[in-house]
Design an enzyme around this catalytic site. Structure first.
Site, mmCIF file in Angstrom:
data_model
loop_
_atom_site.group_PDB
_atom_site.id
_atom_site.type_symbol
_atom_site.label_atom_id
_atom_site.label_comp_id
_atom_site.label_asym_id
_atom_site.label_seq_id
_atom_site.Cartn_x
_atom_site.Cartn_y
_atom_site.Cartn_z
ATOM 1 N N LYS A 278 0.867 -1.177 0.000
ATOM 2 C CA LYS A 278 0.000 0.000 0.000
ATOM 3 C C LYS A 278 0.905 1.228 0.000
ATOM 4 O O LYS A 278 1.942 1.237 0.691
ATOM 5 C CB LYS A 278 -0.872 -0.051 1.263
ATOM 6 C CG LYS A 278 -1.938 1.025 1.389
ATOM 7 C CD LYS A 278 -2.723 0.806 2.692
ATOM 8 C CE LYS A 278 -3.851 1.797 2.890
ATOM 9 N NZ LYS A 278 -4.595 1.534 4.150
ATOM 10 N N SER B 145 -9.459 1.697 3.389
ATOM 11 C CA SER B 145 -8.605 2.472 2.508
ATOM 12 C C SER B 145 -7.617 1.620 1.707
ATOM 13 O O SER B 145 -7.058 2.107 0.744
ATOM 14 C CB SER B 145 -7.824 3.494 3.329
ATOM 15 O OG SER B 145 -6.977 2.820 4.249
ATOM 16 N N SER C 18 -9.541 -0.794 7.558
ATOM 17 C CA SER C 18 -9.004 -0.553 6.214
ATOM 18 C C SER C 18 -8.337 -1.746 5.537
ATOM 19 O O SER C 18 -7.978 -1.660 4.365
ATOM 20 C CB SER C 18 -8.021 0.617 6.243
ATOM 21 O OG SER C 18 -8.733 1.825 6.291
#
Ligand SMILES: [Zn+2]
Lengths: 481, 495
Positions: B86, B161, B185
């Site tokens: 990420k 996210s 997330s």
């Protein structure tokens, strides 16, 4: 109306750890900008602080020296504000759980000992340094200082005069030196001071409106700035005015204080517990370990010097003002010197010599045993005090010991009767006029004879012995007449 | 497209000598090449560098295989396994943006601990995945750079996210990716994209180098095809880190050791007093069915209560923004990242932050700043922290009676783009099932538990005791073996 002055000081002291408080960058001062930086102390995204336990050791030591209670369970908090020299946009500090609380420092004010309360002592990180271009076009920031460990020491509003404020600040410096936690150089910023000052009618309990004085950059200016501010406030109050609560700075050019910002602009720092660090637990063993490193503190030592060495308070104060000076003095005494003589030599000649070169006691060219030896020569009347001072100068400059210097200069005092008697007789024989004058009742004539004898020995004769010998001889002549 | 390969399959294949690291890197790069223009999972792909690294590993493959045969292991490290990070995890010399304009050109001078660990485990990093700006959001729509589409339906969000990481794994671009989970997330996008997503116990994985959103809640974890892969990856990213004071002093353990498929005798807690507005009955049914599957295999189902969970979302949306408001103060245009010049210092700050941050980030900075302000601190931040303690105590009590707790991961399957952006509060409330684990610091995992009528994945969430990932993985793995269906391939890419 009579007014009483109320002063409280906030002192920031940089701890002399090798590395910063939350990263392993060096703390050294005066290096080229941004050479001691890393992702942590420049606040790079994702970086995290790791507490340097040496900084905790030093903060605890300082807190113990200032008689604080140690909060063995405490924490760090974030103090949030924006400034370019603050890389993370917050300073890691301690808000409601300082490492030390409820302490005091004692100062000597004109012979009276006074206790100034210490509200709290907490650990935090220093910010960087901004350098503004003279034309205002830009600002450069140096992050070398960012993350250097600091302790903030907040006093109670117990200080009553600007002079006391200076004595307190000097006392803090002395204490930090004793604990070897900071070099406390105001000019390098390793000791910084802000002062709160207000006036109130004598007898009134509540405090008056205060101003905060910042930017005090020398010990002298603490007193000067506060004296100025005290007078300024007194003049306002005398005509029934009201002091504006604000932050002022001391301007060393005009020697006055000027408005920096008013209270309306005061910050809301939005303190909250620092989530990147775990709570700080100082267990009993840790505390004991630090306590064991505490030296005898200045006031205790001062009292001991007065008691043990029968020194005047003044001497005790000077000798204990620095840990190393005290150690040197005690070494001279331990090597056999009389305490008062040792004190005189250390305070006078030695510190005078070193001060002239802006050096500390560590740079002494004369070891304590060597000074003791010189003092012994004087005590044994082998050299005069005046000669001793010359010998000391040579010792300082050449590094030779007293015995060598005295021998090489042929300056040892002649006190030996068998050497001096023939010389006395010779002087009497060759100065009949002076002899006659003396016998005729002119005491002053003796001085001339002594002078002749000193001349004959290039000043090496012991004046006391010479005096006595001449007198004995002349009195004998008198009796014969 | 076929069923994506797992980490385990790749390792076994390389261990037998059938394939070598560069084969898998090429394979992954090929899928990315063919599909990511439709998905938008990656913000950055470093194909050349990855291939170079894979070829280096090819040269070590024989040595690696030899070490396996002497130890008898089938999987030593993550040898030659392609993966993605990420884009809120710092990678030295490689842009790391947190999907924010303010860091659009930021190149970190150091790597996150997880990145270092995966390099040491001989993984091959392919690139950085999309996210909601600074991990604030649950749809990845708040990325400043691009949309990421749900591989099961391109008109739907992938969740967030960690939407880029979830989509990349779901689409088979990489067998695993790391995400970060502050309030769900990892688990929520895993549920939306039909993959496994594990949020470890707070302190299990170092946060050093993870661009902070909310420091006391953030935790890095893997998104994978299978529970076993999640256990494998956790093995190599976890452990105490001298650079992260909040990393826990755990000892090394083998997270795959309890993956026997056996759940008999384990106690599964179910919570009746937790409910969401707009709960999709399909999801509830799927979760009930999953619990029934576990019960059928001999697990014991017990009722537990989490009476304070009703306050979890409210507490979370005070604590997380408060920490964020402080964590994001460093993006001031002074040292790195984007700067917009101004007349004065204050002007420069305001312009930089106005233009550099997106709407959602600004909203949270405002909420957080307010919650910490003098006069409001006690009423908001402090009370939220007190509530956190109560929620933690709820879990302590619940775990007296059970080994894991089962509940949905999300109230509904993936929603459409812009469907929820008009009402951020409603979107916040959807976090009801995921935020309690973050507030209490507990491990949680999403395991796909079925497909909705619209053909979207639904997720079972299991929560475990602090630092008991092993039992959590055991139950998750047991369910995965027992659930009696295989997840269909992402059909968003078909046709
Ligand atoms: Zn540093």
């Amino acid at each position: 109306m009579e007014f009483e002055t109320v002063i409280g000081l906030e002192v920031h002291v940089e701890l002399n750890t090798n590395t910063k408080i939350f990263c392993s960058c060096k703390t050294s001062f005066g290096d080229p900008p941004n050479t001691h930086v890393c992702p942590v102390c420049t606040g790079q995204p994702g970086s995290l602080p790791v507490l340097n336990e040496r900084a905790v050791d030093m903060a605890v030591k300082a807190a113990l020296a200032l008689h604080c209670q140690i909060n063995q369970d405490c924490k760090f908090d974030r103090k949030n504000y924006f400034y370019p020299d603050l890389p993370k946009g917050y300073q890691i500090s301690q808000f409601d759980q300082p490492i030390g609380e409820h302490g005091y420092l004692e100062i000597d004010v004109h012979g009276d000992r006074k206790r100034i309360g210490i509200t709290r002592l907490h650990l935090e990180e220093d910010a960087g340094k901004s350098q503004h271009a003279a034309d205002g076009s830009h600002t450069l920031v140096d992050y070398n200082r960012t993350g250097v460990p600091l302790i903030e020491i907040v006093s109670e509003p117990d200080i009553r005069t600007p002079e006391e404020a200076r004595l307190y600040l000097e006392g803090i410096r002395e204490m930090m030196h004793y604990c070897d936690v900071s070099d406390c150089r105001m000019e390098e910023g390793s000791l910084r001071c802000d002062a709160n000052i207000s006036l109130r009618p004598v007898g009134q309990q509540e405090f008056g409106l205060k101003t905060e004085l910042k930017n005090i950059n020398s010990f002298r200016f603490v007193q000067k700035g506060l004296e100025y501010e005290e007078q300024r406030q007194r003049e306002i109050l005398a005509v029934g005015g009201e002091v504006v609560q604000e932050t002022r700075r001391f301007d060393d050019v005009s020697q006055t204080t000027l408005t920096m910002r008013s209270k309306e602009e005061a910050h809301d720092y939005r303190y909250f517990p620092e989530p990147d660090l775990v709570g700080l637990h100082i267990d009993d063993a840790w505390l004991a370990r630090v306590r064991a490193t505490l030296p005898e503190l200045p006031m205790e030592k001062r009292d001991r010097y007065i008691r043990q060495y029968q020194l005047p308070a003044y001497d005790a104060g000077v000798l204990t003002s620095d840990l190393a000076i005290g150690e040197y003095f005690e070494a001279v005494v331990a090597a056999g010197a009389d305490a008062k003589s040792a004190s005189n030599w250390v305070m006078g000649d030695l510190l005078g010599y070193l001060n002239g070169r802006s050096e500390g006691i560590a740079a002494t060219p004369v070891a304590a045993v060597e000074l003791a030896e010189l003092i012994a020569f004087i005590a044994a009347d082998r050299v005069s005090i005046k000669q001793g001072k010359d010998v000391f100068k040579v010792m300082c400059e050449t590094g030779k010991d007293a015995k060598t210097v005295i021998r090489e200069a042929g300056m040892e005092q002649i006190s030996d009767m068998s050497t001096l008697l023939p010389l006395v007789d010779a002087v009497l024989a060759s100065n009949p006029k002076s002899v006659q004058d003396f016998l005729g009742g002119k005491e002053k004539a003796l001085g001339a004879l002594v002078g002749q004898l000193m001349k004959a020995t290039q000043g090496q004769a012991n004046p006391g012995v010479v005096n006595q010998l001449l007198r004995d001889r002349l009195n004998a002549l008198k009796a014969v007449e | 497209m076929g069923k994506p390969y797992t980490v385990k399959q790749m390792l076994v294949s390389m261990a037998s000598g059938d394939t070598q690291p560069s084969d898998w890197t090429q394979h992954s790069l090929g899928i990315i090449e063919n599909t990511d223009d439709k998905i938008g999972a990656f913000l950055q792909v470093n194909g050349e560098q990855a291939l170079q690294r894979a070829h280096q590993l090819d040269d070590q493959a024989a040595h690696w295989r030899a070490s396996l045969s002497t130890t008898g292991a089938t999987t030593q490290g993550l040898f030659g396994i392609p993966y993605a990070l990420k884009d809120n995890m710092c990678t030295k010399g490689m842009g790391t943006t947190a999907a924010s304009q303010i860091l659009a050109n930021y190149i970190p001078p150091y790597s996150a601990t997880v990145a270092e660990k995966l390099t040491q485990a001989n993984g091959v990093m392919l690139g950085k995945t999309n996210l909601d700006e600074f991990a604030m959001g649950s749809s990845t729509e708040h990325s400043a750079f691009q949309k990421t589409h749900n591989p099961y339906n391109l008109n739907r969000v992938p969740g967030g996210s960690s939407g880029g990481s979830a989509a990349a794994v779901a689409a088979g671009m990489v067998p695993f990716a790391l995400g970060s989970d502050t309030g769900g997330s990892i688990r929520q996008p895993a549920a939306f994209c039909g993959v496994v997503g594990l949020k470890p116990t707070y302190g299990r994985v170092s946060r050093f180098g993870l661009i902070a959103f909310a420091s006391s809640l953030d935790q890095i974890g893997p998104l994978t095809q299978t529970v076993e892969d999640a256990a494998l990856v956790l093995q190599y990213i976890s452990g105490p880190d001298p650079l992260d004071s909040t990393s826990a002093p755990t000892v090394t353990e083998d997270f795959t050791r309890l993956l026997t498929g056996e759940v008999k005798g384990l106690r599964i807690g179910i919570v009746r007093d937790i409910s969401a507005v707009g709960m999709d009955p399909q999801v509830m049914t799927a979760v009930d069915k999953a619990v029934a599957v576990l019960a059928g295999a001999g697990a014991q189902v017990v009722d537990v209560a989490l009476p304070h969970s009703a306050y979890a979302v409210a507490s979370y949306y005070l604590v997380a923004p408060a920490e964020a408001s402080s964590n994001l103060a460093r993006y001031d245009g002074v040292r790195y990242g984007r700067r917009v010049e101004g007349e004065t210092l204050l002007d420069m700050y305001e312009r930089t932050r106005s233009e550099g941050f997106g709407m959602e980030v600004k909203r949270r900075i405002m909420i957080g700043t307010y919650a910490l302000s003098s006069g409001y601190y006690d009423a908001y931040y402090k009370r939220a922290q007190q509530m956190r303690t109560l929620i933690r105590q709820d879990f302590d009590e619940a775990f007296q009676k059970c080994d894991v707790i089962a509940m949905p991961t999300t109230p509904s399957p993936a929603f459409a783009f812009e469907e929820k952006s008009a009402n951020p509060l409603q979107l916040y409330l959807d976090d009801i099932f995921t935020v309690p684990a973050n507030l209490a610091g507990l491990p949680g995992i999403n395991v796909p538990c079925g497909m909705s009528n619209e053909g979207l994945p639904m997720g079972l969430q299991l929560l475990g005791k602090a630092f008991d990932e092993s039992t959590l993985l055991q139950v998750a793995h047991g369910y995965e073996q027992l659930r009696g269906f295989t997840m269909p391939s992402p059909h968003g890419l078909e046709g």
